[in-house]
Write an enzyme that holds these catalytic residues in place. Structure first.
Site, PDB file in Angstrom:
ATOM      1  CB  SER A 127       1.994  -4.675  83.725  1.00  0.00           C
ATOM      2  OG  SER A 127       1.728  -5.797  84.547  1.00  0.00           O
ATOM      3  CE1 TYR A 151       0.421  -6.961  79.476  1.00  0.00           C
ATOM      4  CE2 TYR A 151       1.059  -7.709  81.651  1.00  0.00           C
ATOM      5  CZ  TYR A 151       0.379  -6.817  80.851  1.00  0.00           C
ATOM      6  OH  TYR A 151      -0.337  -5.795  81.418  1.00  0.00           O
ATOM      7  CE  LYS A 155       1.514  -3.615  78.953  1.00  0.00           C
ATOM      8  NZ  LYS A 155       0.768  -2.500  78.338  1.00  0.00           N
TER       9      LYS A 155
END
Lengths: 542, 542
Positions: A127, A151, A155
């Site tokens: 992402s 998050y 990633k």
């Protein structure tokens, strides 16, 4: 071949599933196409009501954090895995532990059993959140990852792990760093959801109330181009990545504001009064958070590898409207820039090159060609073309075929339905510099230019008022040199191989284009013993 | 205060332990000094024979991958943890799993219990191996991490995790990205071991056979400066890092070749014929591997935070020889550049500023001052100075004292022993531009320059031929503006706070120096309510 899609019940997972099944095959580790025999959709949620019906689909409801369960999925060699399952940004901020368990340990659970198998490909959805807040220019493939969310952190860690797994030969990893994919058909609570809301709600005739400022840049892409790019990434030969140990790259995206998206709606809808209202009620905290998200992702490497980008925000909106809302809302005809299966691959003052890909069973929107075009076809496909106000007509396209459309004198307004595998793939080369002479139909009467002395190997195969097309075929392991006398030339790759010379030291792929001012003293060496090279050399006569 | 050092039985761990115990205190989360009550050395290996004897040390043999065991270490608030334990590069390449378990899961085991405590600081030893192979310029704090080893990958992952833990307030993390620390007193099998071998073996009178080419650049630092920097990093207030979410930074290092190190030996040893032989037998594979290691790590951020760098390769060699080999091998007097407790903090054509730090119980090497110097003292310390061929003399240094040394007329050759806490800390400002006038002793007779009109607040406190020293004291929350009429000025921070104005928007720390050409229209705003600022403004009279 077995394919696994984790997060398979999600919006992206299902679109990816449908597209893979429609195409029917993927390229394996041996670089040849394999029929997709089984496609496992693995997800923790409940299967959706609109689950595609196809005997190749195996639905597996399961928990990615359960190592044994995940291990049982990877039960043969040569599996292609698309790992989309993830805890998203908002949930990750609320609960660090579940974010780590799912995004790190879950991914490791899926990577581990690949070590015991041969030839597995692992396509991972990373992402733009990996980048965190940056004030300085676009996020590139060499920008340091400095995530501002758990998050994004997970990633970024997995990017590192997949690079290392690939380096060690444990798996063949390819990582797509995703922008925000829009528009989602259902509202969600994520912060970038506003970039979906602003398209979806008005198109549904419902109000969009946006908590962000209208002028904040954000990197987005449409779901169709992303699905196409994920498959393209999976299909690339490992040699395509050889330049770097890094298997991770930014996906092509548009850097848009909410305002841009709102304006794009006006380009495609028939009656703007039918659109739901758009209201901005910016919230300082949310705006602050969004400023830590990817604003402008440079995808130079991905573009060089053949990954595509939506041509415009309007194309994203039109695509969504046609599939999810009411096609009748749309203008009956859209411009090429707004047709979501036409992707601008290259443009300058002389040519605009669109790459057109239409998967089996899919139909383009009705769109208009206004400029004389050369069409280069890369697949043998059976299609049905429907011109505006006319009946559908079947057409058979050959791989290697070249056509010319005299649209400068006579607009072509049509849509194309692809009747079956494979994907219909062509390049639409608009002869943009040829426009000036056509107001009175003079183009067709343009005096024939004398053909220059061609070097050995170059063979004229098509001549039209604006351009001549020549073939250049080079066998594996050979090299070629010659002076190409054209003032302006476009090289269109039909069949590719690893080459060295005027076009660089690179792996040529079908559909790659290169523009050169001439005359060109050209050298080209075809490396390797297996693959020949075929190039169309287009002389631009303007 | 409780301190934990993992990898505590290792070379670095033991040096760090000894240094912390000698200083006796560390700065806690409340930004005040706390007495170190207990220092836990945690390690998987056997305790070394030369384990320091100190009642504050608690030896814990244990396994970092055992979460319960590790959790039991973190049994109170406000612990300062130095996490050095790690599987290294070679072992990591042989066994991926143990590398992941120790470096990732082990680190997580230690981080997790900090979440349940308040005010824990977590200093983590990352590595230049995070960068992997780069051909383009120095590795900076904003260079993308692209490791070429599993070791580097795990370190890069932990950098991301510690940043995220810090952002979320789980722990106060500080990450030192280490260059290769040399020389290790014992041979080891690691690839960069050659950079230790080339110093250790000749100094021991033993042959060094090096499998690398003599001209390959590699980033190194001495163990003393690194230990000092790790403690400095732990002691910094959290506000010092506020400019970025990134808590990770390159440690200062020298970019040297084996050849550079070999030559440095000649600068410090009395009789080069006593050195063991040096032979290069480069191995292509090993050279290839080394080229993927950190070559030149830029440490701009660390330097701005007060972290120091060895002044020269010779200083590293001299330090090692004095402690580990035979001090009598060395020349009886070394230059300041070769004295390992003198670190070049700033230099231009006018001044050379050395930061001198001598921990309790430690003695500098006998070194020579050749240039007139101003000395600024930052701690109240009891020391013993020994001039060449003279008896030791006790001396008491006051915090805030300024002295002048007329070394241009009369060399000072001495060594300094620090009798007890605290660390003796001073700046040695060599008036380099003042040299020219001194061949005939003219300096002392230099005509007195008229003092210019000083702005309010600036108070002359010391005047010598080459320089005048003025005080500028500013209370917390006030601001000051004035024209400083000097042609050249050096600002030396005595007491610091967060300021805004001519010196930037930054946290000033004791010992920071800034050079300015004048006259200077100066504004300075002291932010916050707690800390005053005291600055020495040095007018350079040449």
């Amino acid at each position: 071949m077995k394919v696994i899609i984790t997060g398979g019940f999600g919006f992206l997972g299902l679109h990816l599933c449908k597209r893979i099944l429609a195409v029917g095959e993927l390229i394996g580790a041996d670089e040849s196409a394999h029929v997709v025999r089984k496609l496992v959709l693995f997800d923790a949620g409940s299967p959706p009501k609109d689950m595609p019906r196809d005997s190749r689909i195996e639905v597996r409801v399961g928990d990615i954090t359960n190592a044994d369960e995940v291990k049982s999925l990877v039960d043969e060699d040569g599996i292609v895995i698309f790992h989309l399952a993830s805890v998203m940004s908002g949930q990750g901020e609320k609960d660090f532990d579940i974010c780590w368990r799912v995004n790190v340990e879950g991914t490791r659970n899926l990577l581990e059993p690949c070590r015991g198998r041969h030839g597995c490909k692992f396509v991972f959805a990373s992402s733009g959140a990996c980048f965190g807040e940056r004030s300085d220019g676009p996020e590139t493939d060499t920008t340091k990852l400095l995530p501002h969310t758990s998050y994004g952190m997970t990633k970024a860690c997995m990017e590192l792990v997949i690079n290392d797994f690939t380096r060690r030969g444990f798996v063949d990893g390819r990582v797509a760093r995703l922008p925000t994919v829009i528009p989602r058909p259902e509202p969600n609570s994520g912060l970038p959801a506003a970039f979906s809301d602003i398209l979806r709600q008005p198109l549904k005739g419902e109000p969009a109330v946006l908590r962000l400022k209208p002028d904040m840049k954000h990197a987005v892409c449409g779901f169709r181009v992303l699905v196409r790019n994920l498959i393209h990434l999976a299909n690339l030969p490992a040699a395509a990545f050889a330049e770097s140990i890094d298997r991770c790259m930014n996906m092509p995206s548009l850097s848009v504001t909410l305002q841009d998206l709102a304006e794009s709606l006006l380009k495609i809808v028939k009656d703007p009064s039918k659109l739901g209202s758009i209201t901005y009620e910016p919230d300082a905290e949310l705006c602050g958070k969004l400023s830590t998200f990817h604003k402008n992702m440079d995808a130079t490497r991905a573009r060089a590898l053949g990954l595509m980008c939506d041509s415009s925000a309007a194309a994203i909106a039109a695509d969504f409207a046609a599939e999810y809302v009411d096609p009748l809302l749309l203008k009956p005809v859209v411009e090429i820039y707004e047709e979501p299966r036409h992707w601008l691959a290259f443009s300058n003052e002389h040519v605009r090159v669109f790459r057109v890909e239409n998967p089996p069973g899919d139909t383009t929107l009705m769109h208009v060609h206004r400029v004389d075009s050369l069409y280069f076809f890369f697949t043998a496909a059976q299609v049905q073309g429907t011109k505006l106000h006319e009946e559908p007509k079947d057409d058979i396209l050959s791989c290697g075929e070249v056509r010319y459309g005299d649209h400068g004198n006579c607009l072509l307004t049509h849509k194309i339905y692809n009747k079956g595998p494979p994907v219909m793939m062509c390049l639409d080369v608009e002869l943009a510099g040829f426009q000036n002479t056509q107001t009175d139909g003079a183009a067709a009467k343009r005096p024939r230019t004398e053909a220059a002395n061609l070097p050995t190997g170059l063979r004229l195969t098509k001549e039209r008022p604006g351009a001549r097309v020549h073939d250049l075929d080079l066998a594996a392991g050979t090299s070629w040199a010659g002076r190409i006398p054209f003032a302006r030339a476009l090289f269109v790759v039909h069949r590719g191989a690893h080459v060295r010379g005027e076009l660089g030291d690179r792996l040529l792929k079908p559909g790659d284009v290169f523009f050169r001012d001439g005359p060109i003293d050209m050298k080209l060496e075809v490396l390797g013993k297996r693959r020949d090279v075929a190039i169309w050399v287009v002389e631009l006569l303007y």
